[in-house]
Structure formats: structure tokens, C-alpha cells
Design a protein around this motif. Structure first.
Motif, mmCIF file in Angstrom:
data_model
loop_
_atom_site.group_PDB
_atom_site.id
_atom_site.type_symbol
_atom_site.label_atom_id
_atom_site.label_comp_id
_atom_site.label_asym_id
_atom_site.label_seq_id
_atom_site.Cartn_x
_atom_site.Cartn_y
_atom_site.Cartn_z
ATOM 1 N N GLN A 16 4.332 13.087 0.874
ATOM 2 C CA GLN A 16 4.238 11.832 0.256
ATOM 3 C C GLN A 16 5.372 11.234 0.213
ATOM 4 O O GLN A 16 6.432 11.043 -0.666
ATOM 5 C CB GLN A 16 3.018 12.738 -0.732
ATOM 6 C CG GLN A 16 1.945 11.491 -0.702
ATOM 7 C CD GLN A 16 2.296 11.135 -2.293
ATOM 8 O OE1 GLN A 16 3.202 11.054 -2.098
ATOM 9 N NE2 GLN A 16 2.241 8.941 -1.605
ATOM 10 N N ALA A 56 -0.527 5.178 1.257
ATOM 11 C CA ALA A 56 -1.872 6.118 0.828
ATOM 12 C C ALA A 56 -2.997 6.323 1.558
ATOM 13 O O ALA A 56 -3.015 5.533 2.936
ATOM 14 C CB ALA A 56 -2.127 5.863 -0.450
ATOM 15 N N SER A 108 -3.297 14.253 5.181
ATOM 16 C CA SER A 108 -1.652 13.773 4.576
ATOM 17 C C SER A 108 -1.121 13.146 5.729
ATOM 18 O O SER A 108 -1.226 12.791 6.545
ATOM 19 C CB SER A 108 -1.542 15.375 4.199
ATOM 20 O OG SER A 108 -1.953 16.480 3.527
ATOM 21 N N GLN A 109 -0.284 12.056 4.180
ATOM 22 C CA GLN A 109 0.861 11.391 5.080
ATOM 23 C C GLN A 109 1.383 12.259 6.495
ATOM 24 O O GLN A 109 1.963 11.576 7.270
ATOM 25 C CB GLN A 109 1.437 11.362 4.194
ATOM 26 C CG GLN A 109 1.023 9.622 3.727
ATOM 27 C CD GLN A 109 1.983 9.259 2.661
ATOM 28 O OE1 GLN A 109 2.965 9.525 2.246
ATOM 29 N NE2 GLN A 109 1.937 7.905 2.376
#
Length: 127
Positions: A7, A13, A19-20
Motif C-alpha cells: 500500500q 487508494a 489491495s493495491q
């Protein structure tokens, strides 16, 4: 299986239940990035600005995971208009050098937030 969630505030975001990026061993799976500015979360105006922002966002996530765009082995690019394919190639050449990662470019009906382009990737880090 051990996994690490990646992250960074230098990329937008997550706007959903993801999740990234997720790192498993030396492999990092990067979620799709659209042309959102990471601080304002506003979509960039126009296809050229969105393509640049997509690669900048992917770069930020790569760096947060300890790598760079040069470590990407596979990229998937999704376009709402395949007429922009040559523009994507031109801009991609500004961010990548040979040998290029494997890649797919796919035409899609729509993308989140009415984005014009999205890309996800797989990165492999040196052990």
C-alpha cells in the motif's frame, strides 16, 4: 503461503474490496490502476493524461513493493476504445525499455469511474 499487502499513498487508494498489490514470495500482483490522481482521487482529463497517470500509479506501487516498472513481467491493458491502442504504445515507450514485459490489450465496454484505460500487472523481484 505468506503474503504481504502493498500500500502506498503515492497511488490512488483502493476504491473497492482489494489491495493495491499483494506480494507472494518474489512475485507481486498489482491491481488494476485507472487514471486517478492519488491525492485528489479525481480522474485525469482525456485519454493521454489518463494513460500517463496509469503508468505513474503502477510505478508508485512497484516502488512501494521494492521494485520498478523494469521488473514487470506481464501487463494487461484495458481500453474502452481500441482506437487509442497506438497512443498507449507511444506513451508506454516513455516508461519502459527493451526487453518489454509481456502484454495484452483488450477492448472493454466500460471501466470504473468511466475511465478510458486501466492496467494491471505482475512483477517479479530479484531474490
Amino acid at each position: 503461503m505468506s503474503r504481504t499487502i502493498i500500500q502506498t499513498n503515492s497511488a490512488p487508494a483502493a476504491i473497492g474490496t482489494y489491495s493495491q498489490a499483494v506480494k507472494v514470495g518474489n512475485t507481486v500482483y498489482l491491481s488494476g490502476q485507472i487514471g486517478l490522481h492519488p491525492q485528489s482521487m479525481e480522474l485525469m482529463d482525456g485519454i493521454e493524461a489518463q494513460v500517463h497517470r496509469v503508468f505513474q500509479n503502477l510505478q508508485a506501487v512497484c516502488e512501494a513493493a521494492g521494485g520498478s516498472l523494469a521488473d514487470l513481467v506481464k501487463i494487461n491493458i484495458f481500453l474502452t476504445d481500441l482506437g487509442h491502442f497506438s497512443l498507449v504504445n507511444t506513451i508506454m515507450a516513455e516508461y519502459f525499455a527493451q526487453p518489454y514485459p509481456a502484454r495484452a490489450a483488450v477492448g472493454v465496454a466500460s471501466l470504473p469511474r468511466n475511465a478510458l484505460v486501466e492496467a494491471d500487472a505482475v512483477m517479479v523481484l530479484a531474490s
